[in-house]
Enzyme design. Sequence first.
Site, PDB file in Angstrom:
ATOM      1  N   SER A 283       0.859  -1.192   0.000  1.00  0.00           N
ATOM      2  CA  SER A 283       0.000   0.000   0.000  1.00  0.00           C
ATOM      3  C   SER A 283       0.888   1.233   0.000  1.00  0.00           C
ATOM      4  O   SER A 283       2.099   1.150   0.233  1.00  0.00           O
ATOM      5  CB  SER A 283      -0.860   0.020   1.272  1.00  0.00           C
ATOM      6  OG  SER A 283      -0.081   0.478   2.376  1.00  0.00           O
ATOM      7  N   ASP A 284       0.285   2.392  -0.244  1.00  0.00           N
ATOM      8  CA  ASP A 284       1.064   3.600  -0.020  1.00  0.00           C
ATOM      9  C   ASP A 284       0.945   3.923   1.481  1.00  0.00           C
ATOM     10  O   ASP A 284       0.206   3.269   2.224  1.00  0.00           O
ATOM     11  CB  ASP A 284       0.563   4.753  -0.909  1.00  0.00           C
ATOM     12  CG  ASP A 284       1.653   5.796  -1.117  1.00  0.00           C
ATOM     13  OD1 ASP A 284       1.608   6.516  -2.119  1.00  0.00           O
ATOM     14  OD2 ASP A 284       2.565   5.870  -0.262  1.00  0.00           O
ATOM     15  N   PHE A 285       1.654   4.940   1.881  1.00  0.00           N
ATOM     16  CA  PHE A 285       1.841   5.251   3.301  1.00  0.00           C
ATOM     17  C   PHE A 285       0.490   5.526   3.995  1.00  0.00           C
ATOM     18  O   PHE A 285      -0.034   6.616   3.906  1.00  0.00           O
ATOM     19  CB  PHE A 285       2.728   6.478   3.400  1.00  0.00           C
ATOM     20  CG  PHE A 285       3.415   6.655   4.724  1.00  0.00           C
ATOM     21  CD1 PHE A 285       2.710   7.030   5.856  1.00  0.00           C
ATOM     22  CD2 PHE A 285       4.776   6.446   4.849  1.00  0.00           C
ATOM     23  CE1 PHE A 285       3.341   7.204   7.072  1.00  0.00           C
ATOM     24  CE2 PHE A 285       5.425   6.630   6.057  1.00  0.00           C
ATOM     25  CZ  PHE A 285       4.700   7.011   7.171  1.00  0.00           C
TER      26      PHE A 285
END
Length: 749
Positions: A283-285
């Site tokens: 996932s992104d942050f």
Amino acid sequence: MPRLLLRLFLGSLALLAPCLAGGDAAAQAPMGWKTGPEAAAIERRIDRLLRQMTLDEKVGQLHLYGRREGFDYGEIRAGRIGNVMNFVDPVEMAAVQKAARESRLKIPLLIGLDAVHGVSTYFPLPLGQAATFNPALVEEAALWTGREARALGINWTFAPMVDMSRDPRWGRLLEGAGEDAHLSNIMAAARTRGYQAGGVAATVKHFVGYGGGEAGRDYNTAWIPTEQLHDLHLPPFRSALDAGSLSVMAAFNSVNGIPATAHKGMLTDVLRRQWGFRGLVVSDFGSIPELMAHGIARDEAEAARKAIAAGVDIDMMGFVYSRHLAAEVRAGRVPIAQVDEAVRRVLRVKFHAGMDTINDIDPKTAESALQSPPALDAARRAARESIILLENDGILPLDPARHRRIAVIGALARPDQERVWTDPAGVPRKPLESLDAALARLLGSGATVSYQPGVTTYCGKEFADRAATVEAASAADVIVAKLGEDCEFMGEGASRTRLTLPGVQDALLEELIGTGKPVVVVLATGRPLVLSHLKGRLAALVQTFHAGSEGRTAIAEILTGAANPSGKTPISFPRAVGQIPVYYDHLPTGRPETKGRFRYESIFMDEANQPLYPFGYGLSYTRFSISDLRIETPRIDPNGQLKASVLVSNTGSRDGQEVVQLYVRQPVASISRPVRQLKAFEKVMLKAGSSQRVSFTVPAQALGYHNAAGRLMVEAGGFEVHVGTSSLTELKGEFSVSGSTRDGVRLRP
Ligand code: GLC
């Protein structure tokens, strides 16, 4: 960082030799997918591990935790953290590795960092690298970036970013390769190969549509029709995966109402089922818990369920997998099979990348790997070729006989504290040459070069020594002003509605122009700014997208003629923000502009349609001519290839490089097609007075488009070829395709 401090820093590595000595010469081997018996053995090893792992250990492999004060290495030892990021200090890196070795199953860690355009040696921003139109050089830049990252113990980079955007209001334009899908495809593959050959697993990001956010506002909604998704946004991802990218990062934004981080259609159906991707998705942050803000998850547990069901394997700093996944499995709301499949993909990447043999840094090689002479040499070449000459009234190259007194103005001329985006804090760097020092060195004793910062910081927010600056400028024969965007004006979260020079820089520039002396502006930005107000008022205009460690030296080489500029615009420069989006491969519309300013054609009342500087544009100190276009294949099979060639001549007095560009158009088809699309380019070096025939090969399948079902259509019919040195091409030819195909399969006429 002063050399002494650098030696102290690196000297500490030597102290760590005993616990780091597990480093392996095999570690230099490039990273990538293994095949045949090796791949089969890895699957068997994963099967065995999955049978041994507890549920908590499985969830630990799906958790990515970043460095922070008080980081608990015991969580790694306990198997609850299987992946980490943002570690660069060797002492901490050693502790991380030691903790992994002391865990029950000793599964190697993914150790990630945004090693994008450099770690210790900085290359131009990716947008600047695209401006080189030199894939081999871009691949080399990624190779050195990967090598330096790996020397610090990092084995996973969050790059290449391949998001397609035509909107300079978006601060992250700088991370990609500009507006064109073909150029982006080429650069995505080159960067992927480079990073992984350098020793870090690539992560092609952000899947998908992040660059399509409305109004260029970061994280904003993206509405992208299926046709454009498949024609523009997906191809660079496919290119990176075909080049072997081991991982993918899901995006923050929603695509047509579905958050990318929970988009099963994209993450599973396209990425895995259609494309056969076997690696991991991270996932992104924090993008998994953000599913609640998107409004598709009531709580963290539901966000975790939706993300893992869609195909997100690792939760980057969202903490929802670590907090909820085990309980959701025990409650029967998440099938253990989903967790096992995610763990399998994570372990598959770790073992195909050979991470359990490369996880240690070797202190003896670390120093030589940081800012090594070959890396700096590559950075110099990349910087040179990234520099775009947009305007020149003849003042460049500078001539010390005519231009004896040169005033360099602008804090960006000196690199002391320059903070270029994606700068991993704490990585040592040797002092870099300033622009004024490089100019003085190259122009010799015949010239005197003065320097004034003009502004107090690299952000350009306040004047510095305003009177002294104007005085120095007034006393000079030529003013070289290095201005631009820096600090928080670039990158993530830096969307702007006004594309001006930040702070007081425009006012400063007006005062410099007001001296009446010739002004050469050198820009260092993360995007095209609106420069219409400068047209005709500067002696020269040079565009760089922050040219890196060797950037100032390379700029001086260009300004003095020691190097001949060859950079080309990877994105159109708007005349006004109101023109955005403005790009070259637009559709013709039913009322294309033909009569110039005629009200009832597709025009603006108050601005031209054309950008200030078009895609693929850049000047040289010599002149090139393109002639004798030959279409060797006037009629091609839809699964065949177009072959064409042109004669390129250097008709000027200097050796130089030119980027010969081949565009194609299908003037009549079932749907309206772009007025032209780049389908091939070749960068050639030609000695003054010499000529070369440049040949192009374009597969017919590259001439198609995707329909509303996402199927690739190639239609029979007539095509135009346009060849030139920018998207405003000069030579035109024709050919035809003899039959139609859908997904490569012939259709009955
Ligand atoms: C950021 C970015 C992503 C980056 C990640 C880790 O929010 O969107 O590109 O790789 O966090 O720093």
